[in-house]
Design a protein around this motif. Structure first.
Motif, PDB file in Angstrom:
ATOM      1  N   THR A  18       0.839  -1.201   0.000  1.00 13.13           N
ATOM      2  CA  THR A  18       0.000   0.000   0.000  1.00 13.13           C
ATOM      3  C   THR A  18       0.874   1.251   0.000  1.00 13.13           C
ATOM      4  O   THR A  18       0.602   2.206  -0.744  1.00 13.13           O
ATOM      5  N   GLY A  19       1.922   1.258   0.814  1.00 10.97           N
ATOM      6  CA  GLY A  19       2.842   2.397   0.828  1.00 10.97           C
ATOM      7  C   GLY A  19       3.513   2.607  -0.517  1.00 10.97           C
ATOM      8  O   GLY A  19       3.662   3.751  -0.979  1.00 10.97           O
ATOM      9  N   GLU A  40      -0.058   9.147   3.026  1.00 13.53           N
ATOM     10  CA  GLU A  40      -0.521   7.765   3.055  1.00 13.53           C
ATOM     11  C   GLU A  40       0.642   6.794   2.861  1.00 13.53           C
ATOM     12  O   GLU A  40       0.664   5.714   3.450  1.00 13.53           O
ATOM     13  N   ALA A  41       1.630   7.177   2.040  1.00 17.29           N
ATOM     14  CA  ALA A  41       2.819   6.332   1.872  1.00 17.29           C
ATOM     15  C   ALA A  41       3.592   6.236   3.184  1.00 17.29           C
ATOM     16  O   ALA A  41       4.017   5.139   3.581  1.00 17.29           O
ATOM     17  N   LEU A  42       3.758   7.366   3.857  1.00 15.07           N
ATOM     18  CA  LEU A  42       4.429   7.358   5.160  1.00 15.07           C
ATOM     19  C   LEU A  42       3.685   6.465   6.138  1.00 15.07           C
ATOM     20  O   LEU A  42       4.297   5.653   6.855  1.00 15.07           O
ATOM     21  N   MET A  43       2.376   6.562   6.144  1.00 16.32           N
ATOM     22  CA  MET A  43       1.559   5.740   7.036  1.00 16.32           C
ATOM     23  C   MET A  43       1.716   4.262   6.692  1.00 16.32           C
ATOM     24  O   MET A  43       1.885   3.422   7.578  1.00 16.32           O
ATOM     25  N   GLY A  44       1.678   3.924   5.417  1.00  9.96           N
ATOM     26  CA  GLY A  44       1.809   2.534   5.002  1.00  9.96           C
ATOM     27  C   GLY A  44       3.143   1.935   5.395  1.00  9.96           C
ATOM     28  O   GLY A  44       3.211   0.835   5.965  1.00  9.96           O
ATOM     29  N   PHE A  45       4.232   2.656   5.128  1.00 11.82           N
ATOM     30  CA  PHE A  45       5.555   2.129   5.472  1.00 11.82           C
ATOM     31  C   PHE A  45       5.769   2.095   6.985  1.00 11.82           C
ATOM     32  O   PHE A  45       6.403   1.170   7.510  1.00 11.82           O
TER      33      PHE A  45
END
Length: 182
Positions: A18-19, A40-45
């Motif tokens: 997802t990230g 959202e990428a930061l959250m996913g990773f």
């Protein structure tokens, strides 16, 4: 995260993919969409890193305050961005949940979660309720509707709103799973 290693690895894979998709979404769209995709990428990773099974890797003591600081900064950014759109309030809640989980993990002896018998704390319950509601609402929004005649041509895979919703849905499901293990 504690629990079976196989479910932990599935969460790691889900959040990392997802990230990565959110990073790809940052390449196109308007500035606000790129900023949201970056958050959202930061959250996913970050969720992928936190979901690594504890039996495999125990982060050093400094990792949890570091996560709290990073997601605290992301929360401040989301609060600032909320001036432009209410969607960023969801990012704020997600960042706050990550800070909360980091603080809980830092404060637990040997990170032994789920062994207290004290029940679900009020904040954990409120976050679970929020993310479960978000999952249900987003899932309903993903139900296909009849295509509008004469609409715009097919969008690239990075610019499709249903994929962005599916990305947020998968992270919300992962957040519910992570909160349940606290």
């Amino acid at each position: 995260m504690h629990g079976p290693a196989s479910s932990g690895w599935l969460l790691v894979a889900l959040c990392a993919v997802t990230g990565a998709y959110c990073l790809a979404r940052m390449r196109g769209g308007a500035e606000g969409q790129r900023s949201a995709a970056g958050g959202e990428a930061l959250m996913g990773f970050g969720m992928a890193a936190m979901a690594v099974p504890a039996a495999v890797y125990t982060p050093p003591a400094w990792a949890w305050p570091f996560y709290a600081a990073v997601f605290g900064a992301a929360g401040v950014h989301a609060l600032w961005a909320a001036r432009a759109g209410a969607h960023h309030l969801h990012h704020l809640v997600g960042a706050a949940a990550m800070v909360y989980m980091s603080v809980v993990m830092a404060g637990s002896p040997a990170h032994a979660h789920g062994q207290g018998g004290s029940g679900v704390p009020l904040l954990t319950g409120a976050l679970l309720l929020y993310f479960a509601g978000y999952v249900l609402l987003t899932g309903v929004r993903l139900v296909p509707v009849a295509a509008v005649a004469g609409g715009a041509g097919p969008a690239g895979w990075g610019g499709r709103p249903e994929l962005a919703r599916a990305c947020r849905l998968s992270m919300a499901i992962a957040m519910v799973a992570m909160l349940l293990t606290l």
